[in-house]
Design an enzyme around this catalytic site. Structure first.
Site, PDB file in Angstrom:
ATOM      1  N   LYS A 210      -2.394   5.517 -18.021  1.00 35.43           N
ATOM      2  CA  LYS A 210      -1.822   4.401 -19.180  1.00 35.43           C
ATOM      3  C   LYS A 210      -2.291   2.650 -17.451  1.00 35.43           C
ATOM      4  O   LYS A 210      -2.955   2.015 -18.782  1.00 35.43           O
ATOM      5  CB  LYS A 210      -0.322   4.376 -18.579  1.00 35.43           C
ATOM      6  N   GLU A 216      -4.971  10.589  -8.900  1.00 32.55           N
ATOM      7  CA  GLU A 216      -5.218  11.810  -9.082  1.00 32.55           C
ATOM      8  C   GLU A 216      -5.977  12.316 -10.147  1.00 32.55           C
ATOM      9  O   GLU A 216      -7.416  12.148 -10.015  1.00 32.55           O
ATOM     10  CB  GLU A 216      -4.449  13.036  -9.186  1.00 32.55           C
ATOM     11  N   GLY A 272       6.376   9.057 -19.630  1.00 26.82           N
ATOM     12  CA  GLY A 272       4.849   9.980 -18.750  1.00 26.82           C
ATOM     13  C   GLY A 272       5.566  11.626 -19.360  1.00 26.82           C
ATOM     14  O   GLY A 272       4.713  12.227 -20.357  1.00 26.82           O
ATOM     15  N   ARG A 273       6.663  11.674 -19.365  1.00 28.39           N
ATOM     16  CA  ARG A 273       7.143  13.356 -19.727  1.00 28.39           C
ATOM     17  C   ARG A 273       7.791  13.189 -21.169  1.00 28.39           C
ATOM     18  O   ARG A 273       8.477  14.159 -21.942  1.00 28.39           O
ATOM     19  CB  ARG A 273       8.581  13.622 -19.038  1.00 28.39           C
ATOM     20  N   GLU A 358      12.892  15.707 -13.394  1.00 30.23           N
ATOM     21  CA  GLU A 358      12.324  14.226 -13.830  1.00 30.23           C
ATOM     22  C   GLU A 358      13.053  13.198 -13.725  1.00 30.23           C
ATOM     23  O   GLU A 358      13.491  12.331 -13.762  1.00 30.23           O
ATOM     24  CB  GLU A 358      10.707  13.988 -13.817  1.00 30.23           C
ATOM     25  N   HIS A 389      10.216  42.005 -15.436  1.00 29.88           N
ATOM     26  CA  HIS A 389      10.419  43.099 -15.062  1.00 29.88           C
ATOM     27  C   HIS A 389       9.479  42.580 -13.223  1.00 29.88           C
ATOM     28  O   HIS A 389       9.390  42.851 -12.344  1.00 29.88           O
ATOM     29  CB  HIS A 389       8.400  43.937 -15.430  1.00 29.88           C
ATOM     30  N   LYS A 509       3.233   9.101  -2.970  1.00 30.45           N
ATOM     31  CA  LYS A 509       2.263   8.167  -3.388  1.00 30.45           C
ATOM     32  C   LYS A 509       2.216   7.275  -2.286  1.00 30.45           C
ATOM     33  O   LYS A 509       1.022   7.453  -2.099  1.00 30.45           O
ATOM     34  CB  LYS A 509       2.553   7.949  -4.482  1.00 30.45           C
TER      35      LYS A 509
END
Length: 548
Positions: A210, A216, A272-273, A358, A389, A509
Protein backbone atom coordinates in the site's frame (compact mmCIF):
# COMPACT_ATOMS: atom_id res chain seq x y z
CA UNK A 1 -12.39 7.14 22.03
CA UNK A 2 -15.35 4.81 22.45
CA UNK A 3 -18.01 4.92 25.13
CA UNK A 4 -17.52 2.76 28.20
CA UNK A 5 -19.64 -0.39 28.17
CA UNK A 6 -20.45 -2.94 30.82
CA UNK A 7 -17.54 -5.41 31.21
CA UNK A 8 -18.25 -8.67 29.42
CA UNK A 9 -17.95 -10.86 32.50
CA UNK A 10 -20.43 -8.64 34.35
CA UNK A 11 -23.18 -9.07 31.77
CA UNK A 12 -26.20 -11.16 32.85
CA UNK A 13 -25.90 -13.46 29.83
CA UNK A 14 -22.22 -14.15 30.57
CA UNK A 15 -23.00 -14.98 34.20
CA UNK A 16 -25.83 -17.23 33.05
CA UNK A 17 -23.44 -18.95 30.64
CA UNK A 18 -20.96 -19.58 33.46
CA UNK A 19 -23.67 -21.23 35.56
CA UNK A 20 -24.97 -23.23 32.59
CA UNK A 21 -21.45 -24.44 31.75
CA UNK A 22 -21.15 -26.25 35.10
CA UNK A 23 -24.06 -28.45 34.06
CA UNK A 24 -23.34 -28.65 30.34
CA UNK A 25 -19.70 -29.71 30.75
CA UNK A 26 -20.88 -33.03 32.18
CA UNK A 27 -23.04 -33.86 29.16
CA UNK A 28 -21.73 -36.27 26.56
CA UNK A 29 -22.59 -36.14 22.88
CA UNK A 30 -23.68 -39.78 23.15
CA UNK A 31 -26.45 -38.70 25.53
CA UNK A 32 -27.39 -35.63 23.52
CA UNK A 33 -27.89 -37.67 20.34
CA UNK A 34 -29.66 -40.50 22.19
CA UNK A 35 -32.11 -38.03 23.76
CA UNK A 36 -32.86 -36.28 20.44
CA UNK A 37 -33.11 -38.61 17.42
CA UNK A 38 -33.49 -35.61 15.10
CA UNK A 39 -30.52 -33.67 16.45
CA UNK A 40 -28.38 -34.34 13.36
CA UNK A 41 -30.99 -32.82 11.06
CA UNK A 42 -32.11 -30.08 13.44
CA UNK A 43 -28.82 -28.42 14.32
CA UNK A 44 -27.88 -27.41 10.79
CA UNK A 45 -27.94 -24.20 8.79
CA UNK A 46 -27.36 -23.32 5.15
CA UNK A 47 -26.58 -20.18 3.17
CA UNK A 48 -24.60 -18.97 0.15
CA UNK A 49 -24.02 -22.54 -1.03
CA UNK A 50 -22.51 -23.58 2.31
CA UNK A 51 -24.08 -26.19 4.62
CA UNK A 52 -23.14 -26.24 8.31
CA UNK A 53 -23.77 -29.23 10.57
CA UNK A 54 -23.09 -28.07 14.12
CA UNK A 55 -24.94 -30.92 15.84
CA UNK A 56 -21.70 -32.52 17.08
CA UNK A 57 -21.03 -29.66 19.48
CA UNK A 58 -21.36 -29.91 23.24
CA UNK A 59 -24.43 -27.74 23.35
CA UNK A 60 -28.10 -27.97 24.23
CA UNK A 61 -30.98 -25.77 23.17
CA UNK A 62 -30.40 -23.86 26.40
CA UNK A 63 -26.74 -23.30 25.44
CA UNK A 64 -27.78 -21.83 22.10
CA UNK A 65 -30.42 -19.67 23.74
CA UNK A 66 -27.86 -18.24 26.18
CA UNK A 67 -25.22 -17.70 23.48
CA UNK A 68 -27.74 -15.85 21.35
CA UNK A 69 -28.71 -13.76 24.37
CA UNK A 70 -25.03 -12.94 24.89
CA UNK A 71 -24.76 -11.75 21.29
CA UNK A 72 -27.80 -9.56 21.80
CA UNK A 73 -26.49 -8.06 25.06
CA UNK A 74 -23.11 -7.32 23.46
CA UNK A 75 -24.80 -5.40 20.64
CA UNK A 76 -23.64 -7.68 17.85
CA UNK A 77 -26.49 -6.61 15.56
CA UNK A 78 -25.59 -2.96 16.06
CA UNK A 79 -21.92 -3.68 15.39
CA UNK A 80 -22.79 -5.50 12.15
CA UNK A 81 -24.96 -2.60 11.03
CA UNK A 82 -22.19 -0.12 11.88
CA UNK A 83 -19.67 -2.02 9.76
CA UNK A 84 -21.95 -2.26 6.72
CA UNK A 85 -22.88 1.41 7.14
CA UNK A 86 -19.27 2.48 6.82
CA UNK A 87 -18.88 3.74 10.39
CA UNK A 88 -15.29 4.09 11.53
CA UNK A 89 -15.30 1.03 13.76
CA UNK A 90 -11.50 0.68 13.54
CA UNK A 91 -11.19 3.27 16.26
CA UNK A 92 -7.43 3.20 16.85
CA UNK A 93 -6.82 4.16 13.21
CA UNK A 94 -10.05 6.12 12.74
CA UNK A 95 -11.03 4.03 9.72
CA UNK A 96 -14.10 2.39 8.31
CA UNK A 97 -13.94 -1.40 7.85
CA UNK A 98 -15.42 -2.10 4.47
CA UNK A 99 -14.05 -5.23 2.87
CA UNK A 100 -17.74 -5.92 2.15
CA UNK A 101 -17.64 -2.98 -0.32
CA UNK A 102 -15.01 -4.85 -2.36
CA UNK A 103 -17.64 -7.34 -3.45
CA UNK A 104 -20.74 -5.15 -3.50
CA UNK A 105 -22.52 -5.28 -6.88
CA UNK A 106 -22.62 -2.37 -9.28
CA UNK A 107 -25.36 0.02 -8.29
CA UNK A 108 -25.00 -0.64 -4.55
CA UNK A 109 -24.31 2.29 -2.26
CA UNK A 110 -21.86 2.19 0.65
CA UNK A 111 -20.91 5.64 1.85
CA UNK A 112 -17.62 6.61 3.51
CA UNK A 113 -17.08 10.26 4.46
CA UNK A 114 -20.04 11.27 2.33
CA UNK A 115 -18.94 9.41 -0.80
CA UNK A 116 -20.30 6.20 -2.30
CA UNK A 117 -17.21 4.00 -2.65
CA UNK A 118 -18.78 1.25 -4.77
CA UNK A 119 -18.14 3.01 -8.11
CA UNK A 120 -14.46 3.37 -7.12
CA UNK A 121 -14.29 -0.36 -6.38
CA UNK A 122 -15.73 -1.28 -9.77
CA UNK A 123 -13.46 1.16 -11.57
CA UNK A 124 -10.45 -0.70 -10.13
CA UNK A 125 -12.02 -4.08 -10.92
CA UNK A 126 -12.60 -3.00 -14.52
CA UNK A 127 -9.01 -1.78 -14.80
CA UNK A 128 -7.78 -5.11 -13.38
CA UNK A 129 -9.96 -7.02 -15.83
CA UNK A 130 -8.67 -5.05 -18.81
CA UNK A 131 -5.07 -5.62 -17.75
CA UNK A 132 -5.67 -9.32 -17.06
CA UNK A 133 -7.27 -9.84 -20.45
CA UNK A 134 -4.28 -8.23 -22.17
CA UNK A 135 -1.75 -10.35 -20.30
CA UNK A 136 -3.71 -13.59 -20.66
CA UNK A 137 -4.31 -13.03 -24.39
CA UNK A 138 -0.68 -12.24 -25.05
CA UNK A 139 -1.31 -8.71 -26.26
CA UNK A 140 0.70 -7.34 -23.32
CA UNK A 141 4.29 -7.99 -24.30
CA UNK A 142 7.49 -7.79 -22.32
CA UNK A 143 10.30 -5.40 -23.24
CA UNK A 144 11.79 -7.78 -25.80
CA UNK A 145 8.43 -8.47 -27.45
CA UNK A 146 7.88 -11.85 -25.82
CA UNK A 147 4.53 -12.62 -24.20
CA UNK A 148 4.26 -12.93 -20.43
CA UNK A 149 4.28 -16.52 -19.25
CA UNK A 150 5.38 -16.07 -15.62
CA UNK A 151 3.78 -13.94 -12.92
CA UNK A 152 5.57 -13.35 -9.61
CA UNK A 153 3.58 -11.71 -6.81
CA UNK A 154 5.77 -9.88 -4.29
CA UNK A 155 4.06 -9.03 -1.02
CA UNK A 156 3.85 -10.12 2.60
CA UNK A 157 1.09 -10.77 5.13
CA UNK A 158 -2.28 -10.11 3.57
CA UNK A 159 -0.60 -9.16 0.30
CA UNK A 160 0.76 -12.71 0.07
CA UNK A 161 -1.31 -15.15 2.12
CA UNK A 162 -4.58 -14.34 0.35
CA UNK A 163 -3.17 -14.50 -3.20
CA UNK A 164 -1.25 -17.72 -2.45
CA UNK A 165 -4.26 -19.39 -0.86
CA UNK A 166 -6.59 -18.30 -3.67
CA UNK A 167 -4.18 -19.44 -6.39
CA UNK A 168 -3.83 -22.89 -4.82
CA UNK A 169 -7.55 -23.15 -4.06
CA UNK A 170 -8.58 -22.23 -7.60
CA UNK A 171 -5.74 -23.85 -9.51
CA UNK A 172 -8.29 -26.05 -11.28
CA UNK A 173 -9.57 -22.90 -13.00
CA UNK A 174 -6.19 -21.31 -13.73
CA UNK A 175 -4.47 -20.81 -17.09
CA UNK A 176 -1.95 -23.65 -17.10
CA UNK A 177 0.08 -22.04 -19.87
CA UNK A 178 1.23 -19.52 -17.26
CA UNK A 179 3.30 -20.06 -14.13
CA UNK A 180 2.60 -18.23 -10.88
CA UNK A 181 5.08 -17.75 -8.07
CA UNK A 182 4.83 -15.89 -4.78
CA UNK A 183 7.65 -14.17 -2.91
CA UNK A 184 7.14 -12.90 0.63
CA UNK A 185 9.97 -13.87 2.95
CA UNK A 186 12.92 -11.53 3.41
CA UNK A 187 15.05 -14.68 3.36
CA UNK A 188 16.80 -14.46 -0.02
CA UNK A 189 16.10 -18.13 -0.63
CA UNK A 190 12.44 -17.31 -1.24
CA UNK A 191 13.25 -15.02 -4.17
CA UNK A 192 16.10 -17.16 -5.52
CA UNK A 193 13.93 -20.28 -5.72
CA UNK A 194 10.97 -18.39 -7.19
CA UNK A 195 12.91 -17.14 -10.23
CA UNK A 196 15.63 -19.76 -10.66
CA UNK A 197 13.96 -21.37 -13.72
CA UNK A 198 12.27 -18.28 -15.16
CA UNK A 199 13.13 -16.23 -18.22
CA UNK A 200 13.19 -12.52 -17.31
CA UNK A 201 11.87 -11.62 -20.75
CA UNK A 202 8.68 -13.57 -20.03
CA UNK A 203 8.20 -12.55 -16.39
CA UNK A 204 5.82 -10.01 -14.86
CA UNK A 205 6.24 -8.88 -11.24
CA UNK A 206 3.33 -7.60 -9.17
CA UNK A 207 4.63 -5.52 -6.26
CA UNK A 208 1.94 -5.31 -3.59
CA UNK A 209 2.51 -2.70 -0.91
CA UNK A 210 0.00 0.00 0.00
CA UNK A 211 2.73 2.48 1.00
CA UNK A 212 5.42 1.05 -1.29
CA UNK A 213 7.72 1.16 1.74
CA UNK A 214 7.17 -2.27 3.38
CA UNK A 215 10.67 -3.51 4.24
CA UNK A 216 10.37 -7.11 3.09
CA UNK A 217 8.32 -6.34 -0.01
CA UNK A 218 10.48 -3.48 -1.24
CA UNK A 219 13.72 -5.37 -0.54
CA UNK A 220 12.42 -8.26 -2.63
CA UNK A 221 11.13 -5.83 -5.28
CA UNK A 222 14.54 -4.19 -5.55
CA UNK A 223 16.18 -7.58 -5.94
CA UNK A 224 13.61 -8.46 -8.62
CA UNK A 225 14.38 -5.20 -10.42
CA UNK A 226 18.08 -5.97 -10.42
CA UNK A 227 17.40 -9.53 -11.66
CA UNK A 228 15.23 -8.21 -14.48
CA UNK A 229 17.74 -5.57 -15.54
CA UNK A 230 20.47 -8.18 -15.60
CA UNK A 231 18.36 -10.14 -18.09
CA UNK A 232 17.55 -6.97 -20.05
CA UNK A 233 21.18 -5.83 -20.39
CA UNK A 234 20.55 -2.95 -18.00
CA UNK A 235 17.80 -1.34 -20.10
CA UNK A 236 15.87 0.75 -17.53
CA UNK A 237 12.82 1.02 -19.78
CA UNK A 238 12.29 -2.71 -19.33
CA UNK A 239 11.03 -2.15 -15.78
CA UNK A 240 7.77 -0.57 -16.96
CA UNK A 241 7.02 -3.63 -19.12
CA UNK A 242 7.73 -6.18 -16.41
CA UNK A 243 6.47 -4.55 -13.19
CA UNK A 244 3.06 -3.38 -12.05
CA UNK A 245 2.12 -2.12 -8.59
CA UNK A 246 -0.72 -2.60 -6.17
CA UNK A 247 -0.27 0.53 -4.11
CA UNK A 248 -1.54 3.99 -3.27
CA UNK A 249 1.86 5.76 -3.34
CA UNK A 250 2.15 7.03 -6.92
CA UNK A 251 5.38 8.95 -6.26
CA UNK A 252 7.22 5.87 -4.94
CA UNK A 253 5.80 3.66 -7.70
CA UNK A 254 6.99 6.08 -10.37
CA UNK A 255 10.39 6.44 -8.72
CA UNK A 256 10.77 2.65 -8.90
CA UNK A 257 10.24 2.81 -12.67
CA UNK A 258 6.67 1.52 -12.83
CA UNK A 259 4.23 3.38 -15.07
CA UNK A 260 1.52 4.71 -12.73
CA UNK A 261 -1.01 3.78 -15.41
CA UNK A 262 -0.23 0.24 -14.25
CA UNK A 263 -0.79 1.01 -10.57
CA UNK A 264 -3.86 -0.58 -9.04
CA UNK A 265 -5.15 1.15 -5.93
CA UNK A 266 -7.11 0.27 -2.85
CA UNK A 267 -8.23 2.13 0.23
CA UNK A 268 -7.41 2.57 3.90
CA UNK A 269 -10.74 0.96 4.80
CA UNK A 270 -9.37 -2.35 3.47
CA UNK A 271 -7.26 -4.22 6.02
CA UNK A 272 -4.43 -6.35 4.64
CA UNK A 273 -5.88 -9.64 5.83
CA UNK A 274 -9.24 -8.71 4.28
CA UNK A 275 -7.82 -7.64 0.91
CA UNK A 276 -7.61 -10.76 -1.26
CA UNK A 277 -10.69 -9.61 -3.21
CA UNK A 278 -9.25 -6.14 -3.85
CA UNK A 279 -6.45 -5.21 -6.26
CA UNK A 280 -4.27 -7.40 -4.02
CA UNK A 281 -6.00 -10.25 -5.88
CA UNK A 282 -4.55 -9.16 -9.24
CA UNK A 283 -2.47 -12.35 -9.44
CA UNK A 284 -5.64 -14.36 -8.76
CA UNK A 285 -7.45 -12.61 -11.61
CA UNK A 286 -4.49 -13.18 -13.93
CA UNK A 287 -4.59 -16.89 -13.06
CA UNK A 288 -8.33 -17.59 -13.27
CA UNK A 289 -9.59 -14.72 -15.45
CA UNK A 290 -11.97 -11.83 -14.71
CA UNK A 291 -15.17 -13.88 -14.97
CA UNK A 292 -14.10 -16.42 -12.35
CA UNK A 293 -12.77 -13.60 -10.16
CA UNK A 294 -16.18 -11.92 -10.28
CA UNK A 295 -17.74 -15.27 -9.44
CA UNK A 296 -15.58 -15.35 -6.31
CA UNK A 297 -16.72 -11.83 -5.44
CA UNK A 298 -20.32 -12.95 -5.80
CA UNK A 299 -19.73 -15.76 -3.32
CA UNK A 300 -18.30 -13.25 -0.85
CA UNK A 301 -21.31 -10.98 -1.36
CA UNK A 302 -23.84 -13.77 -0.85
CA UNK A 303 -22.30 -14.61 2.53
CA UNK A 304 -22.06 -10.89 3.40
CA UNK A 305 -25.77 -10.46 2.83
CA UNK A 306 -26.56 -13.59 4.81
CA UNK A 307 -24.46 -12.32 7.73
CA UNK A 308 -26.07 -8.88 7.52
CA UNK A 309 -29.69 -10.02 7.34
CA UNK A 310 -30.19 -13.55 8.68
CA UNK A 311 -31.57 -14.10 12.18
CA UNK A 312 -28.73 -15.08 14.49
CA UNK A 313 -30.20 -18.54 15.18
CA UNK A 314 -29.75 -19.35 11.46
CA UNK A 315 -26.72 -17.16 10.77
CA UNK A 316 -23.69 -19.30 9.89
CA UNK A 317 -20.91 -16.85 10.84
CA UNK A 318 -22.69 -15.92 14.07
CA UNK A 319 -23.25 -19.55 15.06
CA UNK A 320 -19.61 -20.44 14.39
CA UNK A 321 -18.42 -17.36 16.26
CA UNK A 322 -20.60 -18.14 19.29
CA UNK A 323 -19.43 -21.74 19.37
CA UNK A 324 -15.82 -20.52 19.33
CA UNK A 325 -16.65 -18.27 22.31
CA UNK A 326 -18.25 -21.22 24.13
CA UNK A 327 -15.17 -23.41 23.86
CA UNK A 328 -12.55 -20.68 24.26
CA UNK A 329 -14.05 -18.90 27.25
CA UNK A 330 -15.87 -21.61 29.13
CA UNK A 331 -14.15 -24.91 28.30
CA UNK A 332 -10.71 -23.28 28.14
CA UNK A 333 -9.97 -24.61 24.65
CA UNK A 334 -6.92 -22.80 23.34
CA UNK A 335 -7.03 -23.80 19.68
CA UNK A 336 -9.37 -24.58 16.78
CA UNK A 337 -8.30 -27.03 14.08
CA UNK A 338 -9.41 -26.33 10.51
CA UNK A 339 -9.29 -29.53 8.48
CA UNK A 340 -10.12 -29.17 4.78
CA UNK A 341 -10.67 -32.49 3.03
CA UNK A 342 -9.73 -30.91 -0.28
CA UNK A 343 -6.14 -30.75 -1.47
CA UNK A 344 -6.74 -27.46 -3.28
CA UNK A 345 -7.41 -25.89 0.15
CA UNK A 346 -4.01 -26.87 1.51
CA UNK A 347 -3.13 -23.22 2.24
CA UNK A 348 -6.52 -22.34 3.74
CA UNK A 349 -5.50 -22.99 7.38
CA UNK A 350 -2.39 -20.81 6.93
CA UNK A 351 -4.58 -18.06 5.48
CA UNK A 352 -6.95 -18.32 8.44
CA UNK A 353 -4.07 -18.00 10.89
CA UNK A 354 -3.54 -14.38 9.89
CA UNK A 355 -7.24 -13.64 9.49
CA UNK A 356 -8.13 -14.91 12.96
CA UNK A 357 -5.06 -14.31 15.10
CA UNK A 358 -4.03 -10.93 13.76
CA UNK A 359 -7.63 -9.81 14.15
CA UNK A 360 -8.45 -11.07 17.63
CA UNK A 361 -5.05 -11.45 19.27
CA UNK A 362 -5.79 -8.49 21.56
CA UNK A 363 -5.43 -7.96 25.32
CA UNK A 364 -7.43 -4.76 25.80
CA UNK A 365 -11.00 -3.78 25.00
CA UNK A 366 -11.99 -0.97 22.66
CA UNK A 367 -11.76 1.52 25.53
CA UNK A 368 -8.25 0.34 26.46
CA UNK A 369 -9.22 -1.72 29.51
CA UNK A 370 -7.28 -4.94 30.15
CA UNK A 371 -9.48 -7.96 29.48
CA UNK A 372 -10.09 -10.51 32.23
CA UNK A 373 -10.96 -13.32 29.81
CA UNK A 374 -9.29 -15.13 26.95
CA UNK A 375 -9.60 -13.65 23.45
CA UNK A 376 -8.45 -15.08 20.11
CA UNK A 377 -7.78 -18.83 20.03
CA UNK A 378 -5.02 -20.33 17.91
CA UNK A 379 -6.21 -21.55 14.50
CA UNK A 380 -4.23 -24.26 12.77
CA UNK A 381 -4.67 -27.28 10.55
CA UNK A 382 -3.69 -29.37 7.54
CA UNK A 383 -5.62 -31.06 4.76
CA UNK A 384 -7.24 -34.44 5.35
CA UNK A 385 -6.44 -37.23 5.14
CA UNK A 386 -2.80 -36.24 5.73
CA UNK A 387 -3.52 -34.89 9.19
CA UNK A 388 -5.03 -38.23 10.25
CA UNK A 389 -1.55 -39.73 10.04
CA UNK A 390 -0.01 -36.82 11.89
CA UNK A 391 -1.77 -34.99 14.74
CA UNK A 392 -5.24 -36.56 14.98
CA UNK A 393 -3.91 -38.85 17.71
CA UNK A 394 -3.72 -35.86 20.04
CA UNK A 395 -7.19 -34.64 19.06
CA UNK A 396 -8.74 -38.07 19.70
CA UNK A 397 -6.90 -39.26 22.81
CA UNK A 398 -4.87 -36.33 24.09
CA UNK A 399 -5.61 -34.26 27.16
CA UNK A 400 -6.54 -31.05 25.33
CA UNK A 401 -9.96 -30.16 23.98
CA UNK A 402 -9.56 -29.11 20.34
CA UNK A 403 -12.77 -28.15 18.51
CA UNK A 404 -12.50 -28.98 14.80
CA UNK A 405 -13.93 -27.58 11.57
CA UNK A 406 -14.15 -30.23 8.86
CA UNK A 407 -14.54 -28.81 5.35
CA UNK A 408 -15.50 -31.00 2.39
CA UNK A 409 -17.28 -31.04 -0.96
CA UNK A 410 -19.88 -33.46 -2.29
CA UNK A 411 -18.32 -33.35 -5.75
CA UNK A 412 -14.62 -33.58 -6.61
CA UNK A 413 -12.97 -31.53 -9.34
CA UNK A 414 -10.76 -34.51 -10.21
CA UNK A 415 -12.82 -37.72 -10.30
CA UNK A 416 -10.48 -40.71 -10.03
CA UNK A 417 -12.13 -44.04 -9.28
CA UNK A 418 -12.98 -44.48 -5.58
CA UNK A 419 -10.83 -41.61 -4.30
CA UNK A 420 -13.61 -39.20 -3.46
CA UNK A 421 -15.82 -41.79 -1.76
CA UNK A 422 -12.90 -42.79 0.44
CA UNK A 423 -12.09 -39.12 1.17
CA UNK A 424 -15.66 -38.29 2.21
CA UNK A 425 -15.94 -41.50 4.23
CA UNK A 426 -12.97 -40.29 6.25
CA UNK A 427 -14.57 -36.87 6.87
CA UNK A 428 -17.74 -38.43 8.22
CA UNK A 429 -15.87 -41.12 10.16
CA UNK A 430 -13.53 -38.69 11.89
CA UNK A 431 -16.31 -36.40 13.11
CA UNK A 432 -18.27 -39.47 14.27
CA UNK A 433 -15.27 -40.91 16.10
CA UNK A 434 -14.48 -37.59 17.77
CA UNK A 435 -18.06 -37.20 18.96
CA UNK A 436 -18.88 -40.70 20.14
CA UNK A 437 -15.55 -42.40 20.73
CA UNK A 438 -15.37 -45.98 21.94
CA UNK A 439 -16.33 -46.96 25.48
CA UNK A 440 -14.44 -49.44 27.71
CA UNK A 441 -17.39 -51.80 27.30
CA UNK A 442 -17.17 -51.65 23.51
CA UNK A 443 -13.43 -52.30 23.68
CA UNK A 444 -13.86 -55.32 25.95
CA UNK A 445 -16.64 -56.67 23.73
CA UNK A 446 -14.10 -56.78 20.91
CA UNK A 447 -12.01 -59.19 22.96
CA UNK A 448 -9.20 -56.75 23.68
CA UNK A 449 -7.05 -57.94 26.63
CA UNK A 450 -7.74 -56.05 29.85
CA UNK A 451 -4.22 -54.63 30.06
CA UNK A 452 -4.52 -53.19 26.56
CA UNK A 453 -8.09 -51.94 26.86
CA UNK A 454 -7.31 -48.47 28.36
CA UNK A 455 -5.11 -47.70 25.36
CA UNK A 456 -7.93 -48.54 22.96
CA UNK A 457 -10.62 -46.45 24.64
CA UNK A 458 -11.72 -43.23 22.93
CA UNK A 459 -13.36 -40.80 25.31
CA UNK A 460 -15.25 -39.06 22.51
CA UNK A 461 -17.16 -35.86 23.31
CA UNK A 462 -14.70 -33.97 21.10
CA UNK A 463 -16.71 -31.26 19.31
CA UNK A 464 -16.67 -30.46 15.61
CA UNK A 465 -18.45 -28.56 12.86
CA UNK A 466 -18.86 -30.09 9.42
CA UNK A 467 -18.94 -27.56 6.57
CA UNK A 468 -20.05 -28.90 3.20
CA UNK A 469 -20.58 -27.44 -0.26
CA UNK A 470 -21.36 -28.96 -3.64
CA UNK A 471 -17.97 -28.35 -5.22
CA UNK A 472 -15.01 -26.00 -4.88
CA UNK A 473 -15.79 -23.15 -7.27
CA UNK A 474 -14.61 -19.52 -7.17
CA UNK A 475 -18.01 -18.60 -5.73
CA UNK A 476 -17.76 -21.25 -3.02
CA UNK A 477 -14.29 -20.07 -2.05
CA UNK A 478 -15.62 -16.53 -1.66
CA UNK A 479 -18.43 -17.77 0.57
CA UNK A 480 -16.04 -19.81 2.72
CA UNK A 481 -13.62 -16.94 3.25
CA UNK A 482 -16.45 -14.54 4.10
CA UNK A 483 -17.86 -17.12 6.52
CA UNK A 484 -14.65 -17.04 8.55
CA UNK A 485 -14.20 -13.27 8.16
CA UNK A 486 -17.57 -12.64 9.74
CA UNK A 487 -17.13 -15.34 12.38
CA UNK A 488 -13.97 -13.50 13.45
CA UNK A 489 -15.92 -10.24 13.54
CA UNK A 490 -18.66 -11.77 15.70
CA UNK A 491 -16.12 -13.07 18.21
CA UNK A 492 -14.35 -9.73 18.40
CA UNK A 493 -17.63 -7.87 18.88
CA UNK A 494 -18.56 -10.05 21.84
CA UNK A 495 -15.10 -9.68 23.40
CA UNK A 496 -15.40 -5.91 22.76
CA UNK A 497 -11.97 -5.77 21.15
CA UNK A 498 -10.70 -4.08 18.00
CA UNK A 499 -10.50 -6.78 15.33
CA UNK A 500 -9.19 -4.47 12.60
CA UNK A 501 -5.89 -3.05 13.78
CA UNK A 502 -2.61 -4.93 14.33
CA UNK A 503 -0.33 -2.86 16.52
CA UNK A 504 1.27 -6.05 17.81
CA UNK A 505 3.26 -6.44 14.59
CA UNK A 506 4.91 -3.03 14.94
CA UNK A 507 7.42 -3.33 17.78
CA UNK A 508 9.54 -6.09 16.25
CA UNK A 509 9.62 -4.22 12.92
CA UNK A 510 10.80 -1.02 14.61
CA UNK A 511 13.55 -2.86 16.53
CA UNK A 512 14.66 -4.64 13.35
CA UNK A 513 15.20 -1.28 11.64
CA UNK A 514 17.45 -0.33 14.56
CA UNK A 515 19.40 -3.60 14.42
CA UNK A 516 19.97 -3.74 10.63
CA UNK A 517 22.62 -0.95 10.61
CA UNK A 518 24.25 -2.52 13.67
CA UNK A 519 24.68 -5.77 11.72
CA UNK A 520 25.92 -4.04 8.57
CA UNK A 521 28.21 -1.44 10.13
CA UNK A 522 31.88 -1.65 9.02
CA UNK A 523 32.94 -0.39 12.44
CA UNK A 524 32.05 -1.90 15.78
CA UNK A 525 28.68 -0.38 16.75
CA UNK A 526 27.78 0.73 20.23
CA UNK A 527 25.02 -1.64 21.27
CA UNK A 528 22.29 -0.67 23.70
CA UNK A 529 20.12 -3.78 23.80
CA UNK A 530 19.79 -6.38 26.54
CA UNK A 531 22.77 -8.68 27.11
CA UNK A 532 21.24 -11.53 25.08
CA UNK A 533 20.48 -9.41 22.00
CA UNK A 534 23.87 -7.67 22.22
CA UNK A 535 25.63 -11.04 22.36
CA UNK A 536 23.65 -12.43 19.40
CA UNK A 537 24.52 -9.38 17.29
CA UNK A 538 28.21 -9.74 18.15
CA UNK A 539 28.11 -13.47 17.30
CA UNK A 540 26.60 -12.72 13.90
CA UNK A 541 29.10 -9.95 13.17
CA UNK A 542 31.97 -12.25 14.18
CA UNK A 543 30.68 -14.99 11.86
CA UNK A 544 30.97 -12.57 8.93
CA UNK A 545 34.52 -11.35 9.70
CA UNK A 546 36.34 -13.64 7.23
CA UNK A 547 34.25 -12.25 4.36
CA UNK A 548 35.00 -8.62 5.23
Amino acid sequence: MTAMVKPLTKRPAWKAMAIHYKKARELHLRELFADDPNRGERLTAEAAGVFLDYSKNRITDETLKLLLKLAEECGLRQRIDAMFRGDKINITENRAVLHVALRAPRGASIVVDGENVVPQVHAVLDKMADFSDRVRSGSWKGHSGKRIRNVVNIGIGGSDLGPVMAYEALKHYSDRSMRFRFVSNIDGTDFAEAVRDLDAAETLFIVSSKTFTTLETMTNASTARAWLLQGAQGEEKAVAKHFVAVSTNAAKVSEFGIDTANMFGFWDWVGGRYSMDSAIGLSTMLAIGPDHFRGMLNGFHLMDEHFRTAPFERNLPVLMGLLAIWYNNFFGAQTIAVLPYEQYLKRFPAYLQQLTMESNGKHVTLDGTEVDYQTGPIYWGEPGTNGQHSFYQLIHQGTRLIPCDFIAFFETLNPLGRHHDILLANVFAQSEALAFGKTPEQVKAEGIPEWLAPHRVFEGNRPSNTILAQRLTPETLGSLVALYEHSVFAQGAIWNIGSFDQWGVELGKVLAQRIIPELESTTEPELGHDSSTNHLIRCYRKSREPSR
